[in-house]
Design an enzyme around this catalytic site. Sequence first.
Site, mmCIF file in Angstrom:
data_model
loop_
_atom_site.group_PDB
_atom_site.id
_atom_site.type_symbol
_atom_site.label_atom_id
_atom_site.label_comp_id
_atom_site.label_asym_id
_atom_site.label_seq_id
_atom_site.Cartn_x
_atom_site.Cartn_y
_atom_site.Cartn_z
ATOM 1 N N SER A 11 -11.503 -19.071 20.361
ATOM 2 C CA SER A 11 -11.609 -17.778 19.684
ATOM 3 C C SER A 11 -10.340 -16.968 19.884
ATOM 4 O O SER A 11 -9.850 -16.300 18.970
ATOM 5 C CB SER A 11 -12.823 -17.004 20.215
ATOM 6 O OG SER A 11 -13.998 -17.754 20.069
ATOM 7 N N ASN A 12 -9.789 -17.044 21.084
ATOM 8 C CA ASN A 12 -8.585 -16.293 21.411
ATOM 9 C C ASN A 12 -7.376 -16.739 20.581
ATOM 10 O O ASN A 12 -6.481 -15.960 20.297
ATOM 11 C CB ASN A 12 -8.265 -16.479 22.897
ATOM 12 C CG ASN A 12 -7.727 -15.235 23.531
ATOM 13 O OD1 ASN A 12 -8.273 -14.163 23.356
ATOM 14 N ND2 ASN A 12 -6.659 -15.367 24.294
ATOM 15 N N LYS A 53 -18.306 -24.956 27.795
ATOM 16 C CA LYS A 53 -17.822 -23.588 27.979
ATOM 17 C C LYS A 53 -18.888 -22.686 27.379
ATOM 18 O O LYS A 53 -19.150 -22.720 26.171
ATOM 19 C CB LYS A 53 -16.486 -23.356 27.281
ATOM 20 C CG LYS A 53 -16.032 -21.895 27.380
ATOM 21 C CD LYS A 53 -14.971 -21.521 26.367
ATOM 22 C CE LYS A 53 -14.702 -20.018 26.425
ATOM 23 N NZ LYS A 53 -13.815 -19.556 25.342
ATOM 24 N N SER A 92 -19.958 -18.923 26.652
ATOM 25 C CA SER A 92 -19.452 -17.554 26.552
ATOM 26 C C SER A 92 -20.560 -16.535 26.311
ATOM 27 O O SER A 92 -20.282 -15.385 26.006
ATOM 28 C CB SER A 92 -18.417 -17.460 25.423
ATOM 29 O OG SER A 92 -17.319 -18.288 25.690
ATOM 30 N N GLY A 119 -17.330 -18.471 30.178
ATOM 31 C CA GLY A 119 -16.443 -18.111 29.085
ATOM 32 C C GLY A 119 -15.810 -16.756 29.204
ATOM 33 O O GLY A 119 -15.190 -16.276 28.247
#
Length: 338
Positions: free
Chosen positions: A77-78, A196, A198, A222
């Site tokens: 996402s980052n 992961k 989040s 996450g």
Amino acid sequence: MLGPRVLSSVRQGLSRGLSRNVRGRTSGEGRKVDIAGIYPPVTTPFTATSEVDYGKLEENLRKLGTFPFRGFVVQGSNGEFPFLTSNERLEVVSRVRQAMPKDKLLLAGSGCESTQATVEMTVSMAQVGADAAMVVTPCYYRGRMNSAALIHHYTKVADLSPIPVVLYTVPANTGLDLPVDTVVTLSQHPNIIGIKDSGGDVSRIGLMVHKTRRQDFQVLAGSAGFLLASYAMGGMGGVCALANVLGAQVCQLERLCLTGQWEDAQKLQHRLLEPNTAMNTVQAQHVHPLPSLPQQQLHPSQDPNTEMVETQSTSIRTETLHVPLYSHTCSLPAPPPF
């Protein structure tokens, strides 16, 4: 059924992946690849013309490489992967692999909406240097993404991937969570090595750790916001946006948890909560940046101190220029006073 072009790519990727010694499905002792540790989710810088700024990307990696991270995550996402072309996604992975320290792991987000596209992207990312594929839940037809569909999707990807697969659930962005029982079923696949998560539900993290305890399966938090809680529940690390600017402190929190210094870990976790919230909150209106962070050109709806992670990004490559935190106007900033 996978088409001939995809099958050809899969065969090439399997051949390349199985020929490598340090990457692949299992370690030399027959165990799955160990992904325990801290990973910063690397941002994707853009130029003033909305092209990926590979120079700034490599500059940021050189700075991040000075911290004791286990590795790096790209195209999460980052990294704003939904806004990149397929070629850009692969080029980013290739450039990161070349620029990062050789002893670090590279987890690359290869998720797409279809199983076939995900397999092809995963194989291609393995060919350009990814050590493991982080596969986000397909979500466009979320109403049809029941446990059976998700198990089928991830099993097919893991069957055909030349590198280990990490499940990725980020319900704030996808509106879809991987059910715990689905995770437990998938954890039994020999090429699925972890998740992961989040979502921020610590009881869920604990339940996954407990129910997969007989599998060689690792759970990564996450966000730095619940990193201590995740470690207390048996988690093995984290993919933390905050590590991009407070890398030393996030790694210190990891060390305190691993050595059982829970009182000191709690104090540090408390101190990290506010900066972590600042990283993960996208403001509705423009606010001024912290004095310690350089001014930069921004999309009007983006807080300059906000990381594009674990939230719904408002950044779009359109006429309105969006520039992520580590953009063409500034390289990786010095961490704020802590």
